[in-house]
Design a protein around this motif. Structure first.
Motif, PDB file in Angstrom:
ATOM      1  N   UNK A  80      45.931 -45.442   0.346  1.00  0.00           N
ATOM      2  CA  UNK A  80      44.902 -45.572   1.387  1.00  0.00           C
ATOM      3  C   UNK A  80      44.691 -47.007   1.849  1.00  0.00           C
ATOM      4  N   UNK A  81      45.065 -47.981   1.018  1.00  0.00           N
ATOM      5  CA  UNK A  81      44.940 -49.397   1.394  1.00  0.00           C
ATOM      6  C   UNK A  81      43.509 -49.765   1.788  1.00  0.00           C
ATOM      7  N   UNK A  82      42.545 -49.011   1.248  1.00  0.00           N
ATOM      8  CA  UNK A  82      41.118 -49.209   1.555  1.00  0.00           C
ATOM      9  C   UNK A  82      40.799 -49.045   3.038  1.00  0.00           C
ATOM     10  N   UNK A  83      41.628 -48.309   3.754  1.00  0.00           N
ATOM     11  CA  UNK A  83      41.402 -48.073   5.183  1.00  0.00           C
ATOM     12  C   UNK A  83      40.682 -46.746   5.442  1.00  0.00           C
ATOM     13  N   UNK A  84      40.352 -46.023   4.380  1.00  0.00           N
ATOM     14  CA  UNK A  84      39.630 -44.754   4.524  1.00  0.00           C
ATOM     15  C   UNK A  84      38.314 -44.827   3.772  1.00  0.00           C
ATOM     16  N   UNK A  85      37.210 -44.543   4.464  1.00  0.00           N
ATOM     17  CA  UNK A  85      35.916 -44.449   3.787  1.00  0.00           C
ATOM     18  C   UNK A  85      35.656 -42.986   3.453  1.00  0.00           C
ATOM     19  N   UNK A  86      35.540 -42.731   2.162  1.00  0.00           N
ATOM     20  CA  UNK A  86      35.357 -41.380   1.625  1.00  0.00           C
ATOM     21  C   UNK A  86      33.861 -41.182   1.409  1.00  0.00           C
ATOM     22  N   UNK A  87      33.248 -40.257   2.159  1.00  0.00           N
ATOM     23  CA  UNK A  87      31.801 -40.067   2.081  1.00  0.00           C
ATOM     24  C   UNK A  87      31.468 -38.670   1.566  1.00  0.00           C
ATOM     25  N   UNK A  88      30.366 -38.608   0.876  1.00  0.00           N
ATOM     26  CA  UNK A  88      29.865 -37.334   0.373  1.00  0.00           C
ATOM     27  C   UNK A  88      28.496 -37.055   0.995  1.00  0.00           C
ATOM     28  N   UNK A  89      28.293 -35.819   1.390  1.00  0.00           N
ATOM     29  CA  UNK A  89      26.994 -35.380   1.893  1.00  0.00           C
ATOM     30  C   UNK A  89      26.124 -35.020   0.697  1.00  0.00           C
ATOM     31  N   UNK A  90      24.970 -35.674   0.606  1.00  0.00           N
ATOM     32  CA  UNK A  90      24.041 -35.435  -0.497  1.00  0.00           C
ATOM     33  C   UNK A  90      22.676 -35.060   0.063  1.00  0.00           C
ATOM     34  N   UNK A  91      21.883 -34.402  -0.767  1.00  0.00           N
ATOM     35  CA  UNK A  91      20.548 -34.045  -0.321  1.00  0.00           C
ATOM     36  C   UNK A  91      19.649 -33.766  -1.510  1.00  0.00           C
ATOM     37  N   UNK A  92      18.368 -33.629  -1.212  1.00  0.00           N
ATOM     38  CA  UNK A  92      17.399 -33.276  -2.244  1.00  0.00           C
ATOM     39  C   UNK A  92      17.702 -31.873  -2.760  1.00  0.00           C
ATOM     40  N   UNK A  93      17.299 -31.621  -4.008  1.00  0.00           N
ATOM     41  CA  UNK A  93      17.563 -30.315  -4.620  1.00  0.00           C
ATOM     42  C   UNK A  93      17.053 -29.168  -3.758  1.00  0.00           C
ATOM     43  N   UNK A  94      15.883 -29.342  -3.147  1.00  0.00           N
ATOM     44  CA  UNK A  94      15.300 -28.278  -2.335  1.00  0.00           C
ATOM     45  C   UNK A  94      16.259 -27.861  -1.225  1.00  0.00           C
ATOM     46  N   UNK A  95      16.889 -28.823  -0.570  1.00  0.00           N
ATOM     47  CA  UNK A  95      17.786 -28.530   0.553  1.00  0.00           C
ATOM     48  C   UNK A  95      19.067 -27.885   0.059  1.00  0.00           C
ATOM     49  N   UNK A  96      19.664 -28.436  -0.995  1.00  0.00           N
ATOM     50  CA  UNK A  96      20.916 -27.873  -1.518  1.00  0.00           C
ATOM     51  C   UNK A  96      20.695 -26.443  -1.987  1.00  0.00           C
ATOM     52  N   UNK A  97      19.595 -26.218  -2.703  1.00  0.00           N
ATOM     53  CA  UNK A  97      19.316 -24.888  -3.253  1.00  0.00           C
ATOM     54  C   UNK A  97      19.085 -23.845  -2.169  1.00  0.00           C
ATOM     55  N   UNK A  98      18.341 -24.221  -1.128  1.00  0.00           N
ATOM     56  CA  UNK A  98      17.919 -23.227  -0.138  1.00  0.00           C
ATOM     57  C   UNK A  98      18.854 -23.095   1.060  1.00  0.00           C
ATOM     58  N   UNK A  99      19.616 -24.145   1.371  1.00  0.00           N
ATOM     59  CA  UNK A  99      20.320 -24.138   2.653  1.00  0.00           C
ATOM     60  C   UNK A  99      21.817 -24.435   2.574  1.00  0.00           C
ATOM     61  N   UNK A 100      22.386 -24.614   1.373  1.00  0.00           N
ATOM     62  CA  UNK A 100      23.798 -25.005   1.293  1.00  0.00           C
ATOM     63  C   UNK A 100      24.625 -24.077   0.402  1.00  0.00           C
TER      64      UNK A 100
END
Length: 357
Positions: free
Chosen positions: A202-222
């Motif tokens: 990757x030569x550090x040319x790719x930014x790898x991002x993760x979608x995170x959220x509060x437990x309430x959102x992950x539990x109810x909507x994901x």
């Protein structure tokens, strides 16, 4: 062409780990002119997954279901193997200059997902096999901006990590951008299946991002996504592999106890992230929004959702093409922004917040 669509295959062990394995497959004839199209065709034929030809990845008919909800859920389990004919890339502000179209659609069931608007009538997952042509077009865009960094967002219309085990296209794009002096790749995921990407050049040319959220959102909507812990563990692997890391906190959602919920999220990130992640860390903050079209589809597809979408409680924000969306009123939006930015500064003083929208 083998089995029919109504013969549903047996569930596999992979599905228990939320790794996407389609129940139904449609194939554009022209896709078989490309090595990846041939490879996928042979693979799924061997696995006995029902396949059917379709004239176009935009005109898929015959997905089973007696009700609209059934058809939608079956569409989410459908893979379409096609050729990306339109090689004009859309813009992708504020994340990047362009969206690079490696795939469209997602098998997850996030209630709030903006794809309910963007690809509302075509919720099936489409993968494109003319990868070399797509990357060649990206190179042309880079050359049009000599001496400037050109960023490409690979997750505008899909979660590319969720289908990487099928196509390998994300790794190809990562290694392509690794060779470009002025090209950069970005994508975000809610899945933890990152192992095949850890040795990419990757030569550090790719930014790898993760979608995170509060437990309430992950539990109810994901539903249908990897857990918070799985995503966090994957983020550690990615950071150790040398990728620049980022987190998208989205959608920022106003619920009872939201301040404590988002502080808890950030404190867990801080306590459990590997040291390598701190070297070049970014945050992107996106408040919850919806359109009238999305609201109608969400309520139709997830009739028991707890997602709050009352127009009278929102502010209408105009967008391009004379269309807009409902966001939080200024007082709530500023409260979300202030709290998140304050907590990020406290816990991650070396990180930068790229934007709030």
């Amino acid at each position: 062409m083998g089995t029919t669509l109504l013969e549903r295959p047996e569930k596999t062990e992979q599905k228990a780990s939320n790794l996407f394995v389609p129940d139904y497959i449609f194939v554009e004839p022209h896709a078989l002119n490309y090595p990846l199209g041939q490879e996928l065709y042979r693979r799924f034929q061997k696995e006995g997954i029902p396949m059917q030809m379709t004239t176009s990845h935009n005109q898929v008919r015959g997905i089973p279901g007696d009700t609209e909800v059934e058809k939608y859920r079956n569409a989410k389990r459908t893979l379409v193997i096609g050729v990306r004919k339109t090689l004009k890339f859309e813009t992708s502000k504020p994340s990047a200059e362009y969206a690079i179209p490696l795939a469209t659609g997602c098998a997850a069931h996030c209630h709030y997902c903006y794809l309910n608007t963007n690809i509302g009538t075509k919720p099936y997952v489409r993968v494109y096999v003319n990868t070399d042509e797509i990357l060649a077009q990206a190179e042309k865009y880079i050359q049009e901006r000599p001496g400037e960094i050109t960023r490409f967002e690979a997750a505008c219309t899909s979660d590319p990590v969720s289908i990487e085990h099928l196509t390998g296209n994300l790794k190809r794009a990562i290694e392509f951008m690794g060779q470009q002096e002025f090209g950069r790749l970005r994508f975000v995921t809610k899945f933890h299946h990152v192992d095949s990407l850890l040795d990419a050049k990757h030569n550090k040319h790719t930014r790898f991002r993760f979608s995170m959220n509060a437990d309430y959102v992950i539990k109810n909507f994901e539903p249908g996504t990897s857990s918070f812990h799985q995503r966090l563990e994957a983020a550690g692997k990615v950071a150790k592999a040398g990728y620049p890391l980022g987190f998208i906190l989205a959608p920022l959602y106003w619920f009872d106890g939201w301040e404590a919920g988002y502080t808890d999220l950030l404190e867990r990130l801080r306590s459990q992230l590997v040291p390598e992640a701190m070297e070049d860390l970014t945050f992107e903050l996106i408040q919850h929004r919806f359109t009238k079209i999305a609201k109608s589809l969400i309520l139709q597809r997830y009739p028991k959702t707890k997602l709050e979408m009352k127009e009278e409680d929102r502010k209408y924000k105009w967008g391009k093409y004379g269309k807009g969306k409902y966001v939080y009123p200024d007082i709530q939006a500023k409260a979300l922004q202030a709290h998140l930015e304050s907590e990020i500064a406290r816990l991650f003083p070396q990180a930068r917040v790229e934007y709030f929208t």
